[in-house]
Design an enzyme around this catalytic site. Structure first.
Site, mmCIF file in Angstrom:
data_model
loop_
_atom_site.group_PDB
_atom_site.id
_atom_site.type_symbol
_atom_site.label_atom_id
_atom_site.label_comp_id
_atom_site.label_asym_id
_atom_site.label_seq_id
_atom_site.Cartn_x
_atom_site.Cartn_y
_atom_site.Cartn_z
ATOM 1 N N ARG A 1 -10.569 -9.958 -12.489
ATOM 2 C CA ARG A 1 -9.396 -9.277 -13.027
ATOM 3 C C ARG A 1 -8.361 -10.338 -13.400
ATOM 4 N NH1 ARG A 1 -5.985 -6.687 -7.926
ATOM 5 N NH2 ARG A 1 -4.437 -6.349 -9.562
ATOM 6 N N ARG A 2 -7.288 -9.929 -14.075
ATOM 7 C CA ARG A 2 -6.184 -10.830 -14.422
ATOM 8 C C ARG A 2 -6.670 -12.075 -15.153
ATOM 9 N NH1 ARG A 2 -2.299 -10.437 -9.028
ATOM 10 N NH2 ARG A 2 -1.150 -8.670 -9.829
ATOM 11 N N HIS B 1 0.828 -1.211 0.000
ATOM 12 C CA HIS B 1 0.000 0.000 0.000
ATOM 13 C C HIS B 1 0.859 1.257 0.000
ATOM 14 C CE1 HIS B 1 -3.359 2.558 -0.157
ATOM 15 N NE2 HIS B 1 -2.836 3.252 0.825
ATOM 16 N N HIS C 1 -9.852 1.136 -10.935
ATOM 17 C CA HIS C 1 -9.359 2.029 -9.864
ATOM 18 C C HIS C 1 -7.910 2.461 -10.121
ATOM 19 C CE1 HIS C 1 -8.080 3.377 -5.869
ATOM 20 N NE2 HIS C 1 -7.232 2.381 -5.778
ATOM 21 N N PHE C 2 -7.050 1.493 -10.397
ATOM 22 C CA PHE C 2 -5.650 1.916 -10.372
ATOM 23 C C PHE C 2 -5.161 2.521 -11.688
ATOM 24 C CE2 PHE C 2 -4.908 -2.839 -10.671
ATOM 25 C CZ PHE C 2 -4.247 -2.876 -11.888
ATOM 26 N N HIS C 3 -5.947 2.407 -12.751
ATOM 27 C CA HIS C 3 -5.544 3.175 -13.933
ATOM 28 C C HIS C 3 -5.918 4.650 -13.771
ATOM 29 C CE1 HIS C 3 -4.719 -0.751 -15.627
ATOM 30 N NE2 HIS C 3 -4.003 -0.124 -16.546
ATOM 31 N N TYR D 1 1.760 5.480 -2.461
ATOM 32 C CA TYR D 1 2.062 6.879 -2.125
ATOM 33 C C TYR D 1 3.485 7.240 -2.529
ATOM 34 C CZ TYR D 1 -2.335 6.315 0.184
ATOM 35 O OH TYR D 1 -3.653 6.033 0.414
HETATM 36 FE FE1 HAS Z 1 -5.700 2.165 -4.201
HETATM 37 C C1 HAS Z 1 -5.963 -1.255 -4.634
HETATM 38 C C2 HAS Z 1 -7.767 1.992 -1.485
HETATM 39 C C3 HAS Z 1 -5.185 5.528 -3.556
HETATM 40 C C4 HAS Z 1 -3.188 2.206 -6.527
HETATM 41 N N1 HAS Z 1 -4.775 0.755 -5.375
HETATM 42 C C5 HAS Z 1 -5.070 -0.588 -5.438
HETATM 43 C C6 HAS Z 1 -4.234 -1.211 -6.422
HETATM 44 C C7 HAS Z 1 -3.423 -0.237 -6.934
HETATM 45 C C8 HAS Z 1 -3.777 0.991 -6.273
HETATM 46 C C9 HAS Z 1 -2.336 -0.409 -7.970
HETATM 47 O O1 HAS Z 1 -8.724 -0.155 0.452
HETATM 48 C C10 HAS Z 1 -4.273 -2.680 -6.844
HETATM 49 C C11 HAS Z 1 -3.230 -3.507 -6.187
HETATM 50 C C12 HAS Z 1 -3.354 -4.937 -6.667
HETATM 51 O O2 HAS Z 1 -2.783 -5.261 -7.708
HETATM 52 O O3 HAS Z 1 -4.074 -5.726 -6.029
HETATM 53 N N2 HAS Z 1 -6.408 3.501 -2.829
HETATM 54 C C13 HAS Z 1 -7.277 3.246 -1.830
HETATM 55 C C14 HAS Z 1 -7.596 4.480 -1.118
HETATM 56 C C15 HAS Z 1 -6.857 5.473 -1.714
HETATM 57 C C16 HAS Z 1 -6.103 4.848 -2.770
HETATM 58 C C17 HAS Z 1 -8.535 4.633 0.036
HETATM 59 N N3 HAS Z 1 -4.459 3.587 -4.917
HETATM 60 C C18 HAS Z 1 -4.380 4.887 -4.479
HETATM 61 C C19 HAS Z 1 -3.317 5.561 -5.157
HETATM 62 C C20 HAS Z 1 -2.750 4.621 -6.001
HETATM 63 C C21 HAS Z 1 -3.474 3.398 -5.832
HETATM 64 C C22 HAS Z 1 -2.918 6.998 -4.904
HETATM 65 C C23 HAS Z 1 -1.601 4.735 -6.928
HETATM 66 C C24 HAS Z 1 -0.910 5.833 -7.139
HETATM 67 N N4 HAS Z 1 -6.696 0.682 -3.270
HETATM 68 C C25 HAS Z 1 -7.417 0.794 -2.123
HETATM 69 C C26 HAS Z 1 -7.811 -0.539 -1.640
HETATM 70 C C27 HAS Z 1 -7.285 -1.465 -2.532
HETATM 71 C C28 HAS Z 1 -6.603 -0.678 -3.543
HETATM 72 C C29 HAS Z 1 -8.598 -0.868 -0.449
HETATM 73 C C30 HAS Z 1 -7.378 -3.006 -2.447
HETATM 74 C C31 HAS Z 1 -8.549 -3.477 -3.126
HETATM 75 C C32 HAS Z 1 -8.604 -4.981 -3.264
HETATM 76 O O4 HAS Z 1 -9.582 -5.569 -2.765
HETATM 77 O O5 HAS Z 1 -7.727 -5.593 -3.875
HETATM 78 C C33 HAS Z 1 -6.827 6.938 -1.278
HETATM 79 O O6 HAS Z 1 -5.535 7.270 -0.849
HETATM 80 C C34 HAS Z 1 -7.274 7.871 -2.343
HETATM 81 C C35 HAS Z 1 -7.328 9.313 -1.906
HETATM 82 C C36 HAS Z 1 -7.560 10.241 -3.069
HETATM 83 C C37 HAS Z 1 -8.446 11.232 -3.120
HETATM 84 C C38 HAS Z 1 -8.555 12.097 -4.344
HETATM 85 C C39 HAS Z 1 -8.042 13.505 -4.083
HETATM 86 C C40 HAS Z 1 -8.044 14.320 -5.331
HETATM 87 C C41 HAS Z 1 -7.065 15.187 -5.670
HETATM 88 C C42 HAS Z 1 -7.165 15.953 -6.963
HETATM 89 C C43 HAS Z 1 -8.042 17.181 -6.823
HETATM 90 C C44 HAS Z 1 -8.367 17.756 -8.140
HETATM 91 C C45 HAS Z 1 -8.107 19.013 -8.522
HETATM 92 C C46 HAS Z 1 -8.390 19.405 -9.932
HETATM 93 C C47 HAS Z 1 -7.453 20.014 -7.656
HETATM 94 C C48 HAS Z 1 -9.301 11.577 -1.981
HETATM 95 C C49 HAS Z 1 -5.904 15.439 -4.786
HETATM 96 C C50 HAS Z 1 -9.342 20.562 -10.044
HETATM 97 C C51 HAS Z 1 -9.411 20.919 -11.477
HETATM 98 C C52 HAS Z 1 -9.998 22.034 -11.967
HETATM 99 C C53 HAS Z 1 -9.963 22.307 -13.414
HETATM 100 C C54 HAS Z 1 -10.636 22.987 -11.099
HETATM 101 CU CU CU Z 2 -3.794 -0.113 -0.837
#
Ligand code: HAS
Ligand code: CU
Length: 551
Positions: free
Chosen positions: A442-443, A228, A379-381, A232
């Site tokens: 998946r996979r 995990h 999710h992860f793409h 980050y």
């Molecule tokens: Fe995830 C599985 C939960 C973030 C990548 N994640 C994965 C896997 C990958 C991955 C690769 O709880 C698959 C692994 C595998 O092969 O099995 N993930 C989360 C949660 C977050 C999260 C709670 N993941 C990421 C990030 C990744 C990533 C970052 C890669 C870089 N994820 C999971 C969970 C699994 C999981 C379970 C396991 C599932 C399973 O059953 O296998 C959080 O950290 C996300 C927080 C993000 C936000 C978004 C904030 C938005 C921002 C942009 C703002 C936009 C603006 C634009 C300013 C709250 C900062 C405005 C534009 C204008 C024009 C005005």
């Molecule tokens: Cu994770």
């Protein structure tokens, strides 16, 4: 003018960083080529011929291993090492230790050759998670070790820079970009110990035949200890750019310097006590312990929410400074003709949806619906595949001209490239997520699957995945060509400055002094990890036996 314009880094030091970035980008190109095969697998009727077309990918799983390992580990790590160390050196206004910098580059290069070589030769069809009892050639694991050691060396180079700088500036606040570097690499160093123990203690000796049995559950858990926080480690270089560079690029200001530091420290504290959210469905692990990791996952969501708020405020300040009026008029005024900015704003938009889908994953009960389904690649793409990868492309659009002195070619095409990526990933992820909700695993090779080819609910999913993935490939190819042509034929325009933003409401000196106390934060991080993982390791044997998982 950037705040560090007066300082020049010796060319030789920069060269190692530049070549590490090049290595990352080369691996990226190979990885998206493997991605094209994955996309076509969804839409081409048959099967064996497809996998003959792609060298080094004679089977679906060989191709998927190449895709996952090259993009998630090779591209991200190498790019980050080069980019982050450059930023830290500039911020400290010092050259890094040359031997350490060079060692990082060579470890990454040799590691990448070993990993890629074993994959291409079909000796490592284990996917990026490398779960036993799937076994790879020992050189694959050795390559992985070198790749991780390379990140440690880059972290060490930054830590040495900090030590030397601190000696000369005992009371000053660490420059923000350098602070972000230190938090990122400290977090990753601690987090990567899990996978280090897994590879050195279990996988490598087992693949060398030193013992003939392996404990898959222990290996998986050690993997997710690092697995995990690794997300980050991919993400924080993009956050560094969104916080400290993009505001300058859009003509605005960073919202708050101390708040940004706090965000990076929260990642240091909260990234690692979360790994069991990948193992909600695994046997032999107490539910209460999984729930502790669930709570930590919800907590680490928080700094990303702060980021969304802060970065939006910074963008708004830029849009308004450029004459934007009204509630949304500032959005139109952002420099959408600048490919570096456009790519990164679109990365943020994609990442917003990726982050929200992460909430679904993290919620125990909903996870049972989506775990191991096509939802996950959806999710992860959006997260690593867009929030991170598209940001790195946007960063490259100034970084390559900055390091080579050559002007970016085909700027309009670069803007189109960024939009195409977002369109592609939205199409792709919509397909994957919808399929996942209809229980599509998946996979799984769609072109070769022996059941379910006629399930109507999956057909649209396959089509959207195939089309979206192909659009992403075209966009990635455009990116590669633009960068290549810039390096080879870009006009000798002189070096563009590295963007460094000023703060809007709170400057560096307005933060709490404790933000600078690394032993406090690292100590706290270790305590939280011990609390979250200690019970798992302490009760492991007993749990496995008492629940019947192990005899
Ligand atoms: Fe995830 C599985 C939960 C973030 C990548 N994640 C994965 C896997 C990958 C991955 C690769 O709880 C698959 C692994 C595998 O092969 O099995 N993930 C989360 C949660 C977050 C999260 C709670 N993941 C990421 C990030 C990744 C990533 C970052 C890669 C870089 N994820 C999971 C969970 C699994 C999981 C379970 C396991 C599932 C399973 O059953 O296998 C959080 O950290 C996300 C927080 C993000 C936000 C978004 C904030 C938005 C921002 C942009 C703002 C936009 C603006 C634009 C300013 C709250 C900062 C405005 C534009 C204008 C024009 C005005
Ligand atoms: Cu994770």
């Amino acid at each position: 003018m950037s705040a560090t314009a007066g300082f020049t880094l010796p060319r030789q030091d920069e060269r190692y960083m530049l070549w590490q970035v090049y290595l990352g980008l080369a691996v990226f190109m190979w990885g998206i080529f493997a991605g094209l095969a994955q996309a076509l697998d969804r839409v081409l009727p048959s099967t064996s011929t497809l996998w003959k077309l792609f060298p080094g990918q004679e089977t679906y799983y060989q191709g998927l291993t190449a895709h996952g390992v090259f993009l998630a580990i090779g591209f991200t790590f190498a790019f980050s090492n080069g980019f982050m160390l450059l930023v830290a050196s500039r911020a400290f206004e010092r050259a890094p230790n040359r031997a350490v910098n060079a060692a990082s580059f060579w470890c990454m290069t040799v590691g990448a050759v070993l990993v890629a070589g074993t994959i291409v030769l079909g000796k490592a069809n284990v996917l990026f998670t490398a779960y036993p009892p799937l076994m790879a050639h020992p050189l694959f694991y050795l390559g992985l070790v070198l790749v991780v050691v390379s990140t440690w060396l880059t972290g060490l180079a930054g830590a040495l820079l900090y030590r030397a700088w601190r000696r000369d500036h005992p009371d000053a606040r660490t420059p923000l970009q350098a602070f972000a570097f230190l938090a990122t690499y400290a977090m990753w160093f601690i987090a990567s110990l899990g996978v280090a123990v897994e590879v050195l203690g279990l996988l490598l000796p087992w693949s060398l035949g030193l013992f003939d049995k392996i404990d898959p559950q222990l290996a998986r858990s050690l993997f997710w200890f690092s697995g995990h926080p690794i997300v980050y480690f991919w993400l924080l270089p993009a956050y560094l750019s969104w916080y400290t560079m993009i505001p300058r690029q859009v003509g605005g200001k960073l919202l708050s310097d101390p708040l940004t530091r706090l965000v990076f420290l929260l990642f240091l504290l909260l990234s690692t006590p979360t790994g069991l959210h990948h193992q909600y469905t695994d046997p032999g692990i107490d539910t209460w312990l999984k729930n502790i990791h669930l709570v930590a996952t919800m907590a680490v969501f928080f700094p990303s929410m702060i980021t969304a708020f802060s970065v939006c405020a910074a963008l708004e300040s830029g849009g308004r400074a450029r004459g934007g009026r009204g509630w949304f008029g500032w959005i139109r005024k952002l420099p959408w003709d600048d490919p570096s900015v456009t790519a990164q704003i679109l990365a943020m938009i994609g990442f917003t949806l990726g982050g929200l889908s992460g909430l679904v994953n993290a919620s125990y009960v909903m996870n049972l619906v989506v775990h191991n389904t096509a939802w996950m690649p959806g999710h992860f793409h959006l997260t690593v595949g867009t929030g991170v990868a598209l940001s790195f492309m946007g960063i490259s659009y100034w970084l390559i001209p900055h390091l080579t002195g050559r002007g970016l070619v085909w700027r309009r095409a670069a803007v189109v490239q960024a939009w195409l990526w977002l369109i592609g990933v939205f199409t792709f992820s919509r397909g994957q997520m919808a399929g996942g909700l209809e229980s599509l695993p998946r996979r799984l090779s769609v072109s070769q699957m022996s059941y379910g080819a006629d399930i109507p609910a999956w057909q649209t999913s396959h089509l959207l995945t195939g089309i979206g993935g192909t659009i992403m490939f075209i966009s990635g190819l455009m990116f590669g060509l633009i960068v290549l042509w810039t390096v080879l034929r870009g006009p000798a325009a002189g070096r563009v400055d590295m963007p460094v933003a000023d703060a809007m409401v709170h400057g560096p000196d307005e933060g709490w002094p404790v933000l600078e106390r690394w032993p406090v934060w690292i100590g706290l991080a270790v305590v939280l990890i011990v609390l979250a993982w200690g019970p798992f390791f302490l009760t492991y044997e007993w749990n496995m036996v008492s629940t019947g998982v192990a005899p």
